[in-house]
Design an enzyme around this catalytic site. Structure first.
Site, short mmCIF file in Angstrom:
data_model
loop_
_atom_site.label_atom_id
_atom_site.label_comp_id
_atom_site.label_asym_id
_atom_site.label_seq_id
_atom_site.Cartn_x
_atom_site.Cartn_y
_atom_site.Cartn_z
CD GLU A 84 39.72 15.14 13.38
OE1 GLU A 84 39.16 14.81 12.79
OE2 GLU A 84 39.38 15.48 14.90
CE1 TYR A 86 48.30 11.27 5.93
CE2 TYR A 86 47.12 9.49 7.88
CZ TYR A 86 46.98 10.04 6.61
OH TYR A 86 45.79 10.44 5.89
#
Length: 206
Positions: free
Chosen positions: A162, A174
């Site tokens: 998250e 990411y």
């Protein structure tokens, strides 16, 4: 690492596993990056859990051939540093204070870390953080790559995480690593001003 080394040697990085001995340092890095900081005790408990994996990124000066002049400068600086340490030891003997060596005898402390929890063949990246002085220098990418490889070698097939919706550098990191968006959570992350922001949930198949 001495101050002189920082000026004369370019820095190289390496990643290695870290444990409870690094809890205080990881707590300090985390506090510099997130509004809701985790204490040293929090990290000690996490790092002591079965299935929790943590990697730290360390910076070291590259080994280079010293010229005679630089060798003389370094020797002079080392002598001065030795005298300063001797003075500090003498002072500590009088006051009763101590100056313990770094854990595991490391010359440096981590400037960034990644921490995950493994459950069966899946893992959740709990947190990734970089110290202020090391940000914007591309250290997070090799750290994450090494950490994902470590998870893969432990049998992890899928990784979840998250990330704060407004954290563009982290999201870009990411996505470059292959993570894809899989969901969104409203009002998940608290901010320093008391407001809350959404979190993106992301996943990667290793």
């Amino acid at each position: 690492m001495s101050i002189l080394d920082r000026f004369i040697h370019p820095l190289s990085s390496h990643v290695e596993a870290v444990g409870t001995e690094s809890a205080a340092r990881l707590s300090a890095i985390h506090a510099s990056a997130f509004a809701r900081a985790w204490s040293t005790l929090d990290f000690e408990r996490l790092l002591g859990e079965r299935g929790v994996v943590a990697d730290g990124l360390f910076l070291e000066p590259r080994t280079q051939k010293w010229t005679p002049l630089l060798g003389f400068i370094r020797c002079s600086f080392s002598l001065l540093a030795h005298r300063m340490r001797r003075t500090r030891r003498a002072a500590s003997a009088k006051t009763g204070s101590t100056f313990p060596p770094d854990a595991l005898g490391r010359a440096t402390k981590p400037v960034a870390f990644a921490l995950s929890r493994i459950v069966l063949d899946e893992a959740e990246i709990i947190t990734v953080a970089v110290a202020p002085e090391a940000r914007g220098k591309g250290h997070a990418r090799p750290l994450l790559a090494h950490h994902l490889d470590a998870l893969s070698r432990r049998g992890v097939a899928r990784v979840h995480l998250e990330v704060e919706e407004g954290n563009a550098p982290a999201i870009a990191l990411y996505r470059r690593a292959g993570f894809r968006d899989v969901g969104r959570r409203e009002g998940y992350y608290p901010k320093a001003d008391g407001t809350k922001v959404a979190a993106l949930t992301m996943a990667l198949d290793l």
